[in-house]
Design a protein around this motif. Structure first.
Motif, PDB file in Angstrom:
ATOM      1  N   GLY A 196       3.695  13.864 -12.404  1.00  0.00           N
ATOM      2  CA  GLY A 196       5.032  13.553 -12.885  1.00  0.00           C
ATOM      3  C   GLY A 196       5.930  13.194 -11.714  1.00  0.00           C
ATOM      4  N   ILE A 197       6.731  12.152 -11.854  1.00  0.00           N
ATOM      5  CA  ILE A 197       7.576  11.742 -10.731  1.00  0.00           C
ATOM      6  C   ILE A 197       9.021  11.521 -11.175  1.00  0.00           C
ATOM      7  CG2 ILE A 197       5.608  10.673  -9.588  1.00  0.00           C
ATOM      8  CD1 ILE A 197       6.792   7.943 -10.181  1.00  0.00           C
ATOM      9  N   GLY A 198       9.939  11.868 -10.271  1.00  0.00           N
ATOM     10  CA  GLY A 198      11.360  11.680 -10.534  1.00  0.00           C
ATOM     11  C   GLY A 198      12.166  12.084  -9.316  1.00  0.00           C
ATOM     12  N   PHE A 199      13.466  12.088  -9.453  1.00  0.00           N
ATOM     13  CA  PHE A 199      14.351  12.460  -8.356  1.00  0.00           C
ATOM     14  C   PHE A 199      14.581  13.969  -8.349  1.00  0.00           C
ATOM     15  CE2 PHE A 199      15.583   8.083  -9.554  1.00  0.00           C
ATOM     16  CZ  PHE A 199      15.227   7.454  -8.372  1.00  0.00           C
ATOM     17  N   ALA A 200      14.795  14.514  -7.162  1.00  0.00           N
ATOM     18  CA  ALA A 200      14.938  15.964  -7.019  1.00  0.00           C
ATOM     19  C   ALA A 200      16.111  16.511  -7.830  1.00  0.00           C
ATOM     20  CB  ALA A 200      15.107  16.317  -5.540  1.00  0.00           C
ATOM     21  N   SER A 201      17.140  15.714  -8.021  1.00  0.00           N
ATOM     22  CA  SER A 201      18.316  16.182  -8.751  1.00  0.00           C
ATOM     23  C   SER A 201      18.076  16.320 -10.252  1.00  0.00           C
ATOM     24  CB  SER A 201      19.495  15.233  -8.506  1.00  0.00           C
ATOM     25  OG  SER A 201      19.853  15.225  -7.146  1.00  0.00           O
TER      26      SER A 201
ATOM     27  N   MET B 227      10.246   7.376  -0.676  1.00  0.00           N
ATOM     28  CA  MET B 227       9.655   8.663  -0.328  1.00  0.00           C
ATOM     29  C   MET B 227       8.752   9.172  -1.445  1.00  0.00           C
ATOM     30  SD  MET B 227      12.986  10.410   1.493  1.00  0.00           S
ATOM     31  CE  MET B 227      12.163  11.952   1.927  1.00  0.00           C
ATOM     32  N   VAL B 228       9.189   9.000  -2.695  1.00  0.00           N
ATOM     33  CA  VAL B 228       8.360   9.419  -3.828  1.00  0.00           C
ATOM     34  C   VAL B 228       7.058   8.625  -3.858  1.00  0.00           C
ATOM     35  CG1 VAL B 228       8.183   9.471  -6.348  1.00  0.00           C
ATOM     36  CG2 VAL B 228      10.293  10.224  -5.230  1.00  0.00           C
ATOM     37  N   LEU B 229       7.147   7.309  -3.697  1.00  0.00           N
ATOM     38  CA  LEU B 229       5.950   6.477  -3.756  1.00  0.00           C
ATOM     39  C   LEU B 229       4.976   6.807  -2.636  1.00  0.00           C
ATOM     40  CD1 LEU B 229       7.248   2.936  -4.780  1.00  0.00           C
ATOM     41  CD2 LEU B 229       6.643   4.894  -6.220  1.00  0.00           C
ATOM     42  N   ASP B 230       5.476   7.122  -1.450  1.00  0.00           N
ATOM     43  CA  ASP B 230       4.584   7.518  -0.359  1.00  0.00           C
ATOM     44  C   ASP B 230       3.841   8.806  -0.700  1.00  0.00           C
ATOM     45  OD1 ASP B 230       5.173   5.359   1.221  1.00  0.00           O
ATOM     46  OD2 ASP B 230       6.649   6.405   2.465  1.00  0.00           O
TER      47      ASP B 230
ATOM     48  N   MET C  91       2.349  19.002 -16.001  1.00  0.00           N
ATOM     49  CA  MET C  91       1.775  18.108 -15.011  1.00  0.00           C
ATOM     50  C   MET C  91       0.961  18.927 -14.001  1.00  0.00           C
ATOM     51  SD  MET C  91       2.966  15.007 -15.805  1.00  0.00           S
ATOM     52  CE  MET C  91       2.586  15.548 -17.490  1.00  0.00           C
ATOM     53  N   ASP C  92       0.003  18.296 -13.343  1.00  0.00           N
ATOM     54  CA  ASP C  92      -0.681  18.941 -12.230  1.00  0.00           C
ATOM     55  C   ASP C  92       0.210  18.948 -10.987  1.00  0.00           C
ATOM     56  OD1 ASP C  92      -3.299  19.462 -13.445  1.00  0.00           O
ATOM     57  OD2 ASP C  92      -3.424  17.276 -13.557  1.00  0.00           O
ATOM     58  N   TYR C  93       1.004  17.904 -10.854  1.00  0.00           N
ATOM     59  CA  TYR C  93       1.957  17.781  -9.751  1.00  0.00           C
ATOM     60  C   TYR C  93       3.275  17.240 -10.272  1.00  0.00           C
ATOM     61  CZ  TYR C  93      -2.096  17.887  -6.547  1.00  0.00           C
ATOM     62  OH  TYR C  93      -3.241  18.224  -5.870  1.00  0.00           O
ATOM     63  N   ILE C  94       4.362  17.688  -9.666  1.00  0.00           N
ATOM     64  CA  ILE C  94       5.650  17.016  -9.793  1.00  0.00           C
ATOM     65  C   ILE C  94       6.002  16.520  -8.403  1.00  0.00           C
ATOM     66  CG2 ILE C  94       8.133  17.284 -10.179  1.00  0.00           C
ATOM     67  CD1 ILE C  94       6.707  17.262 -12.791  1.00  0.00           C
ATOM     68  N   VAL C  95       6.331  15.237  -8.298  1.00  0.00           N
ATOM     69  CA  VAL C  95       6.648  14.631  -7.009  1.00  0.00           C
ATOM     70  C   VAL C  95       8.081  14.118  -7.034  1.00  0.00           C
ATOM     71  CG1 VAL C  95       6.058  12.843  -5.349  1.00  0.00           C
ATOM     72  CG2 VAL C  95       4.242  13.955  -6.666  1.00  0.00           C
ATOM     73  N   THR C  96       8.867  14.544  -6.054  1.00  0.00           N
ATOM     74  CA  THR C  96      10.211  14.020  -5.851  1.00  0.00           C
ATOM     75  C   THR C  96      10.339  13.603  -4.392  1.00  0.00           C
ATOM     76  OG1 THR C  96      11.299  16.070  -5.131  1.00  0.00           O
ATOM     77  CG2 THR C  96      11.033  15.741  -7.517  1.00  0.00           C
ATOM     78  N   GLU C  97      11.496  13.081  -4.030  1.00  0.00           N
ATOM     79  CA  GLU C  97      11.719  12.727  -2.640  1.00  0.00           C
ATOM     80  C   GLU C  97      11.795  13.952  -1.735  1.00  0.00           C
ATOM     81  OE1 GLU C  97      15.962  12.968  -4.292  1.00  0.00           O
ATOM     82  OE2 GLU C  97      13.906  12.661  -4.990  1.00  0.00           O
ATOM     83  N   ALA C  98      12.020  15.126  -2.333  1.00  0.00           N
ATOM     84  CA  ALA C  98      12.188  16.348  -1.548  1.00  0.00           C
ATOM     85  C   ALA C  98      10.892  17.127  -1.362  1.00  0.00           C
ATOM     86  CB  ALA C  98      13.237  17.254  -2.201  1.00  0.00           C
ATOM     87  N   GLU C  99       9.980  17.053  -2.338  1.00  0.00           N
ATOM     88  CA  GLU C  99       8.791  17.883  -2.268  1.00  0.00           C
ATOM     89  C   GLU C  99       7.742  17.434  -3.273  1.00  0.00           C
ATOM     90  OE1 GLU C  99       9.699  21.907  -3.419  1.00  0.00           O
ATOM     91  OE2 GLU C  99      10.868  21.259  -5.137  1.00  0.00           O
TER      92      GLU C  99
END
Length: 207
Positions: A164-169, A41-44, A184-192
């Motif tokens: 920046g990417i990581g898990f929501a937890s 989900m994060v990679l998508d 970061m300009d964006y933080i991406v997790t599987e949730a949002e």
């Protein structure tokens, strides 16, 4: 931003060290189907950002200590004509350098044994995909404490898009950002996907 740590550098360092250890322990324990699904989900979401921002040269990272595995995204990005790069630690206290990477390139072991391209050319990414140990809703990132990405981003010209990417937890109420912390300009997790508004402390959470 004010906090209980303002002006108390030693206490802040100790607090970040404790939080970092807690988050790394949790990340190491997160496994199985839930991890695999979250990773996809994060990679998508990151792929959509790369496409929508017309990224041509992307700086990724070699996954380490339970980080999001970006290798499938790197292959996908390359297959669509992009140029992928991996970071190289040049020296203690120095900004990172980025070298062109493709499957089959000779690799060398860098800091902590993390592989990097041994002989390829240096490139300048227009987007950086950066792992987080922790993050907050203002798009500040807690890393491993070495400051390499902060130093890199502080001097980068032109300024790359920062994802920046990581898990929501891994979310914290705040990392208690200091003047040297680069958001970061964006933080991406599987949730949002959280976007930091330009020139504003307000942030927007995207579906």
């Amino acid at each position: 931003m004010t906090s209980e740590f303002s002006g108390q550098d030693a206490e802040l360092v100790a607090w970040r060290k404790q939080k970092r250890a807690e988050l790394l322990a949790w990340r190491a324990s997160f496994s199985g189907e839930d991890r695999h699904r979250a990773n996809e989900m994060v990679l998508d979401r990151v792929y959509w950002l790369l496409r929508s921002n017309r990224t041509r040269v992307a700086g990724f990272y070699w996954p380490f200590r339970g980080e999001i595995d970006v290798l499938p995204l790197m292959h996908r990005f390359l297959a669509e004509g992009g140029t992928a790069a991996l970071p190289v630690v040049v020296g203690r206290g120095q900004p990172l350098s980025f070298r062109h990477w493709e499957p089959g390139f000779p690799m060398a072991a860098g800091v902590f044994g993390i592989p990097y391209p041994a002989e390829s050319r240096v490139v300048v990414p227009d987007t950086l995909v950066v792992p987080v140990v922790g993050y907050d809703d203002c798009c500040y990132r807690l890393g491993y404490g070495g400051g390499y990405y902060d130093r890199t981003l502080a001097v980068a010209e032109p300024k790359p898009l920062r994802i920046g990417i990581g898990f929501a937890s891994l979310r914290l109420d705040t990392i208690v950002p200091q003047r040297y912390d680069v958001p970061m300009d964006y933080i991406v997790t599987e949730a949002e996907t959280i976007r930091r508004a330009v020139g504003d402390d307000a942030d927007v959470s995207l579906a």
